[in-house]
Enzyme design. Sequence first.
Site, PDB file in Angstrom:
ATOM      1  N   GLY A   8     131.890 166.540  48.110  1.00  0.00           N
ATOM      2  CA  GLY A   8     133.016 165.610  47.978  1.00  0.00           C
ATOM      3  C   GLY A   8     133.838 165.421  49.244  1.00  0.00           C
ATOM      4  O   GLY A   8     134.786 164.635  49.250  1.00  0.00           O
ATOM      5  N   THR A 123     119.137 157.980  45.882  1.00  0.00           N
ATOM      6  CA  THR A 123     119.039 156.866  46.822  1.00  0.00           C
ATOM      7  C   THR A 123     117.853 155.948  46.514  1.00  0.00           C
ATOM      8  O   THR A 123     116.823 156.411  46.005  1.00  0.00           O
ATOM      9  CB  THR A 123     118.896 157.425  48.256  1.00  0.00           C
ATOM     10  OG1 THR A 123     118.529 156.368  49.141  1.00  0.00           O
ATOM     11  CG2 THR A 123     117.811 158.504  48.351  1.00  0.00           C
ATOM     12  N   ASP A 124     117.988 154.687  46.885  1.00  0.00           N
ATOM     13  CA  ASP A 124     116.861 153.741  46.734  1.00  0.00           C
ATOM     14  C   ASP A 124     115.691 154.127  47.645  1.00  0.00           C
ATOM     15  O   ASP A 124     114.561 153.673  47.444  1.00  0.00           O
ATOM     16  CB  ASP A 124     117.304 152.292  47.012  1.00  0.00           C
ATOM     17  CG  ASP A 124     117.874 152.057  48.401  1.00  0.00           C
ATOM     18  OD1 ASP A 124     117.978 153.020  49.198  1.00  0.00           O
ATOM     19  OD2 ASP A 124     118.230 150.897  48.709  1.00  0.00           O
ATOM     20  N   GLU A 125     115.957 154.974  48.650  1.00  0.00           N
ATOM     21  CA  GLU A 125     114.879 155.323  49.592  1.00  0.00           C
ATOM     22  C   GLU A 125     113.760 156.124  48.927  1.00  0.00           C
ATOM     23  O   GLU A 125     112.671 156.234  49.476  1.00  0.00           O
ATOM     24  CB  GLU A 125     115.446 156.092  50.795  1.00  0.00           C
ATOM     25  CG  GLU A 125     116.395 155.239  51.597  1.00  0.00           C
ATOM     26  CD  GLU A 125     116.589 155.708  53.025  1.00  0.00           C
ATOM     27  OE1 GLU A 125     115.836 156.562  53.501  1.00  0.00           O
ATOM     28  OE2 GLU A 125     117.524 155.197  53.663  1.00  0.00           O
ATOM     29  N   TYR A 147     113.918 162.949  54.708  1.00  0.00           N
ATOM     30  CA  TYR A 147     115.152 162.741  53.919  1.00  0.00           C
ATOM     31  C   TYR A 147     114.802 162.254  52.519  1.00  0.00           C
ATOM     32  O   TYR A 147     115.177 162.858  51.509  1.00  0.00           O
ATOM     33  CB  TYR A 147     116.081 161.728  54.617  1.00  0.00           C
ATOM     34  CG  TYR A 147     117.142 161.169  53.680  1.00  0.00           C
ATOM     35  CD1 TYR A 147     118.183 161.984  53.225  1.00  0.00           C
ATOM     36  CD2 TYR A 147     117.093 159.841  53.225  1.00  0.00           C
ATOM     37  CE1 TYR A 147     119.138 161.491  52.339  1.00  0.00           C
ATOM     38  CE2 TYR A 147     118.048 159.349  52.351  1.00  0.00           C
ATOM     39  CZ  TYR A 147     119.066 160.172  51.912  1.00  0.00           C
ATOM     40  OH  TYR A 147     120.011 159.693  51.029  1.00  0.00           O
ATOM     41  N   LYS A 151     114.920 164.103  48.768  1.00  0.00           N
ATOM     42  CA  LYS A 151     115.780 163.527  47.719  1.00  0.00           C
ATOM     43  C   LYS A 151     114.930 163.239  46.471  1.00  0.00           C
ATOM     44  O   LYS A 151     115.377 163.465  45.339  1.00  0.00           O
ATOM     45  CB  LYS A 151     116.451 162.235  48.207  1.00  0.00           C
ATOM     46  CG  LYS A 151     117.551 162.417  49.235  1.00  0.00           C
ATOM     47  CD  LYS A 151     118.785 163.125  48.716  1.00  0.00           C
ATOM     48  CE  LYS A 151     119.600 162.286  47.756  1.00  0.00           C
ATOM     49  NZ  LYS A 151     120.855 163.004  47.349  1.00  0.00           N
ATOM     50  N   TYR A 204     116.967 149.257  66.369  1.00  0.00           N
ATOM     51  CA  TYR A 204     115.605 149.801  66.287  1.00  0.00           C
ATOM     52  C   TYR A 204     114.600 148.671  66.113  1.00  0.00           C
ATOM     53  O   TYR A 204     114.713 147.867  65.176  1.00  0.00           O
ATOM     54  CB  TYR A 204     115.466 150.765  65.107  1.00  0.00           C
ATOM     55  CG  TYR A 204     116.316 152.020  65.173  1.00  0.00           C
ATOM     56  CD1 TYR A 204     116.869 152.470  66.374  1.00  0.00           C
ATOM     57  CD2 TYR A 204     116.540 152.779  64.033  1.00  0.00           C
ATOM     58  CE1 TYR A 204     117.630 153.630  66.421  1.00  0.00           C
ATOM     59  CE2 TYR A 204     117.299 153.948  64.076  1.00  0.00           C
ATOM     60  CZ  TYR A 204     117.845 154.361  65.275  1.00  0.00           C
ATOM     61  OH  TYR A 204     118.603 155.519  65.317  1.00  0.00           O
ATOM     62  N   PRO A 271     110.330 156.197  63.607  1.00  0.00           N
ATOM     63  CA  PRO A 271     108.995 156.443  63.028  1.00  0.00           C
ATOM     64  C   PRO A 271     109.025 156.276  61.512  1.00  0.00           C
ATOM     65  O   PRO A 271     109.965 156.728  60.857  1.00  0.00           O
ATOM     66  CB  PRO A 271     108.716 157.916  63.387  1.00  0.00           C
ATOM     67  CG  PRO A 271     109.679 158.263  64.468  1.00  0.00           C
ATOM     68  CD  PRO A 271     110.875 157.370  64.305  1.00  0.00           C
TER      69      PRO A 271
END
Length: 334
Positions: A8, A123-125, A147, A151, A204, A271
């Site tokens: 938090g 996350t959407d990732e 990452y 997740k 990038y 990458p």
Amino acid sequence: MRLLVCGGAGFIGSTFARLRLIEHGDEVTVLDKLTYAGREENLHDLHDHPRFRFMRGAIEDPAAVSAALEARAPQAIVNFAAETHVDRSIADPDAFVCTHAFGTYVLLEAARTHELRFLQVSTDEVYGSIEAGTFTEQSPLRPSSPYSATKAGADLLVQSYFHTYELPATICRGSNNYGPYQYPEKLIPLMILNALRGDRLPIYGDGMQVRNWIHSTDFARAIGQVLERGLPGEVYNAGGPDEQENIAVVQRIIELTGADEAQIEHVEDRPGHDRRYSLSSDKVRALGWEPRVRFADGLEQTVRWYRENAWWWEPIRSGAYREYYERQYGRSLG
Ligand code: NAD
Ligand code: DAU
């Protein structure tokens, strides 16, 4: 509600803590390790609030988690605690595995023992990249980076606790957040501060990657809605109203800050760079949520916030962030 908000002291977790404390009258205990990204300054206006408590500790440390649970007997754990920068996960995945896998496990065990509700912020990732169309909650998980892979692992662990132990757990997956208090390693605050300071704007690759931007207050409200109304065991996506190419975002920041297009520099691509994210939020909309902040307005407000709050970002730009920046971009900050 009495909530334990892990992570938090970060960007979105502090936004959520503020929302729940001030607008919903909840009691909020924040447990946070205070990594480079976690800062008590993010909670500066909450520290004296009678229903707020801050405790420093890591989610992978069972003793710290127990102490936080004993302090105020929360009814639910909301887990924001994470390492959140994709580039750092590529350079050194270690902390990502520890916090996302083992840390989430420790929290799930605590929730199981104390019979608490559990909400995992995700996350959407985890879905990977999508060239056309949108991801739904049924889309397969195809994470690209350390990452997003860690997740995704945490999400699967959460789901296993629902199926195996009937833990009342939900998952809320957000798209790219922006707004006040975001650490300047991320695209929008990095570009705002570099634009204001006359530094290069490092894009990038070709800059045509698309992100689905959501204001942090909208994501915090979606998480609150899932906490209050979501069904145990379910996943809810929360995507923003606007999709934008990175280059278009940077060009708009240049206009809003009065910077110069010549500051743009195309640098080596990330990458495994995901080309596009896009989320369907129909399921969380059915719970009564909808995004309130249009990207054009939110970006303008965010630029204004960074302009007016140098007290918040100056210590970051003059500290360890400089070393990170040099390692990542091969040049020093101005
Ligand atoms: P952030 O990096 O600003 O904050 C993360 C917070 O977690 C920090 O306060 C940090 O000190 C704390 N933390 C890290 N490891 C910890 C540990 N082991 N124990 C206790 N605390 C720890 O991140 P954010 O952008 O606010 O993201 C919060 C959550 O939302 C994350 O779970 C992230 O995956 C998710 N998310 C972020 C975005 C985004 O665009 N930023 C989008 C979707 C989902
Ligand atoms: O989609 C949700 C995710 O959004 C969250 O889960 C992550 O925690 C959060 O960091 C964010 O991930 P991204 O990798 O999309 O965010 P980032 O701000 O790092 O990059 C956004 C886009 O901008 C991406 O296409 C990479 C690009 N970029 C980023 C930086 C830092 C650049 O072109 N130049 C840069 O210097």
